[in-house]
Design a protein around this motif. Structure first.
Motif, PDB file in Angstrom:
ATOM      1  N   GLY A 302     -21.785  70.936  -2.020  1.00  0.00           N
ATOM      2  CA  GLY A 302     -21.479  71.212  -3.411  1.00  0.00           C
ATOM      3  C   GLY A 302     -20.193  70.570  -3.875  1.00  0.00           C
ATOM      4  N   ASN A 303     -20.053  70.459  -5.178  1.00  0.00           N
ATOM      5  CA  ASN A 303     -18.844  69.881  -5.755  1.00  0.00           C
ATOM      6  C   ASN A 303     -17.634  70.754  -5.460  1.00  0.00           C
ATOM      7  OD1 ASN A 303     -20.332  67.790  -6.921  1.00  0.00           O
ATOM      8  ND2 ASN A 303     -20.710  68.944  -8.800  1.00  0.00           N
ATOM      9  N   GLY A 304     -16.562  70.121  -5.065  1.00  0.00           N
ATOM     10  CA  GLY A 304     -15.336  70.849  -4.821  1.00  0.00           C
ATOM     11  C   GLY A 304     -15.194  71.405  -3.425  1.00  0.00           C
ATOM     12  N   ALA A 305     -16.211  71.227  -2.557  1.00  0.00           N
ATOM     13  CA  ALA A 305     -16.083  71.713  -1.181  1.00  0.00           C
ATOM     14  C   ALA A 305     -14.955  70.949  -0.492  1.00  0.00           C
ATOM     15  CB  ALA A 305     -17.392  71.518  -0.427  1.00  0.00           C
ATOM     16  N   PRO A 306     -13.963  71.631   0.056  1.00  0.00           N
ATOM     17  CA  PRO A 306     -12.810  70.946   0.616  1.00  0.00           C
ATOM     18  C   PRO A 306     -13.078  70.191   1.909  1.00  0.00           C
ATOM     19  CG  PRO A 306     -12.664  73.300   1.040  1.00  0.00           C
ATOM     20  CD  PRO A 306     -13.841  73.103   0.127  1.00  0.00           C
ATOM     21  N   SER A 307     -14.003  70.696   2.724  1.00  0.00           N
ATOM     22  CA  SER A 307     -14.289  70.051   4.011  1.00  0.00           C
ATOM     23  C   SER A 307     -15.581  70.624   4.577  1.00  0.00           C
ATOM     24  CB  SER A 307     -13.151  70.275   5.013  1.00  0.00           C
ATOM     25  OG  SER A 307     -13.191  71.600   5.525  1.00  0.00           O
ATOM     26  N   LYS A 308     -16.030  70.039   5.664  1.00  0.00           N
ATOM     27  CA  LYS A 308     -17.237  70.537   6.323  1.00  0.00           C
ATOM     28  C   LYS A 308     -16.993  71.876   7.010  1.00  0.00           C
ATOM     29  CE  LYS A 308     -16.349  67.733  10.476  1.00  0.00           C
ATOM     30  NZ  LYS A 308     -16.848  66.597  11.301  1.00  0.00           N
ATOM     31  N   ASP A 309     -15.738  72.321   7.057  1.00  0.00           N
ATOM     32  CA  ASP A 309     -15.408  73.618   7.655  1.00  0.00           C
ATOM     33  C   ASP A 309     -15.607  74.775   6.687  1.00  0.00           C
ATOM     34  OD1 ASP A 309     -14.718  72.589  10.153  1.00  0.00           O
ATOM     35  OD2 ASP A 309     -12.659  72.183   9.539  1.00  0.00           O
ATOM     36  N   LEU A 310     -16.040  74.490   5.463  1.00  0.00           N
ATOM     37  CA  LEU A 310     -16.201  75.534   4.449  1.00  0.00           C
ATOM     38  C   LEU A 310     -17.069  76.683   4.951  1.00  0.00           C
ATOM     39  CD1 LEU A 310     -15.854  76.489   1.466  1.00  0.00           C
ATOM     40  CD2 LEU A 310     -17.991  75.261   0.981  1.00  0.00           C
ATOM     41  N   VAL A 311     -18.194  76.342   5.581  1.00  0.00           N
ATOM     42  CA  VAL A 311     -19.142  77.343   6.074  1.00  0.00           C
ATOM     43  C   VAL A 311     -19.074  77.412   7.596  1.00  0.00           C
ATOM     44  CG1 VAL A 311     -21.595  77.912   6.292  1.00  0.00           C
ATOM     45  CG2 VAL A 311     -20.690  77.103   4.111  1.00  0.00           C
ATOM     46  N   GLY A 322     -16.596  75.418  12.046  1.00  0.00           N
ATOM     47  CA  GLY A 322     -16.217  75.722  10.680  1.00  0.00           C
ATOM     48  C   GLY A 322     -15.406  77.003  10.583  1.00  0.00           C
ATOM     49  N   ASP A 323     -15.416  77.602   9.401  1.00  0.00           N
ATOM     50  CA  ASP A 323     -14.566  78.754   9.106  1.00  0.00           C
ATOM     51  C   ASP A 323     -15.108  80.034   9.743  1.00  0.00           C
ATOM     52  OD1 ASP A 323     -12.949  80.699   8.056  1.00  0.00           O
ATOM     53  OD2 ASP A 323     -13.276  80.164   5.952  1.00  0.00           O
TER      54      ASP A 323
END
Length: 344
Positions: A302-311, A322-323
């Motif tokens: 999605g737009n604005g996702a800071p990195s692949k670590d979001l989920v 990830g997170d």
């Protein structure tokens, strides 16, 4: 987005009752998922649901992406999905989701075919047809990377799965990435060569049954039990398997020979212990690292996702990619292990 896309529509295969005890499973046509239609039609799902005091409504959703959207929106409690789509649609959409059953992985069902070429490197400078942002796109990205290339070395053309075979056959200098059954059609075309297929990245395109993580234990056990009852029939061989295969082929709109050919390139896990071992392995973590990197690079977070670590993606040993504070996709070997031990 998954490679098993077909025309839109719904077909109810069984009907539940009281909302409090009723749960809904959506499935889509694909070789490795036809057992769900068979299990519903033959009363296997209903029998396992009865064992655990619940009702399970099984619905065929002919539009695969729509089934995932409906699951994400709360219309279904469980759905079939690839590992990539489980991550990029419900998990990224905020739905805490558990991969309950690893049914199979593509072992040649997805491939790259071209006319006038003998190697992946021959695609340099050429136009390649595919369903963009599908697992075909993922397969291509992996193949290019393994051959020291990138998408910048070629031109992508987004072509729907229903049209890709016809367009390929009509062009003299065609190249395409697709899945079965279109893959069977184009690889047999005059002058066509299969350059790469999913058997060269074994275990990376997983076909799963996913459920809401907060779904009750009764639903998870019933679904796993129904699935592995069918798998026992598949493993048994003989007349029981032949009858099941005939039913699944008819359900899929294929001949028995065509369906058997597709099964040969589908690494179906009839052994629950082997499926549990794969989702618990280091290879599964490496696969999901590839998948999440591809997904983030293509904007699927999605737009604005800071990195692949979001989920966060959790594995049976407790490790997380990830997170860890935002785990939304969980690989669970527990119910497959119970099936392997005969404890469901």
């Amino acid at each position: 987005m998954k490679h098993r896309l077909v025309a839109a529509g719904l077909l109810l295969l069984s009907v539940g009752v009281e909302a409090g005890d009723r749960y809904r499973l959506a499935w889509s046509h694909y070789t490795g998922w036809e057992p769900w239609g068979y299990a519903a039609d033959k009363g296997i799902v209903a029998r396992w649901a009865d064992k655990y005091g619940i009702e399970i409504e099984v619905t065929l959703v002919n539009d695969y992406i729509e089934s995932l959207n409906l699951y994400t929106a709360g219309s279904f409690d469980a759905v079939v999905a690839t590992n990539m789509d489980a991550l990029t649609i419900p998990a990224v959409g905020g739905v805490d989701t558990t991969a309950l059953v690893l049914g199979d992985f593509s072992n040649g069902n997805d491939g790259i075919v071209a006319k006038g070429a003998t190697a992946v490197t021959d695609l340099r400078g050429r136009q390649v047809m595919l369903v963009e942002l599908s697992v075909s796109h993922y397969l291509l990205a992996r193949a290019l990377d393994m051959h020291g290339m990138s998408e910048r070395d070629l031109t992508l053309m987004n072509v729907g799965d229903a049209e890709i075979a016809g367009v390929f056959l009509a062009q003299e200098d065609a190249a395409a990435v697709t899945w079965n059954p279109p893959l069977q059609q184009i690889r047999n075309a005059k002058g066509a060569t299969l350059l790469f297929d999913s058997s060269q990245i074994p275990g990376e395109i997983m076909d799963l049954l996913i459920v809401r993580s907060d779904a009750p234990d009764s639903l998870k056990k019933a679904l796993a039990g129904a699935w592995y009852e069918v798998m026992a029939t598949m493993a048994e061989g003989g007349q029981a398997r032949d009858a099941a295969i005939a039913d699944m082929a008819d359900q899929a709109g294929a001949t028995i020979a065509e369906f058997e050919a597709q099964l040969k390139t589908t690494a179906l896990f009839t052994d629950a212990a082997k499926a549990a071992a794969l989702v618990s392995s280091e290879e599964a973590k490496q696969t999901m690292e590839h998948v999440r990197s591809f997904a983030f690079d293509k904007g699927l977070y999605g737009n604005g996702a800071p990195s692949k670590d979001l989920v966060g993606i959790a594995f049976p040993d407790g490790s997380v990619l990830g997170d860890p504070e935002n785990v939304r996709l969980r690989f669970d070997a527990g119910y497959m292990t119970l099936a392997a031990e005969g404890k469901l």
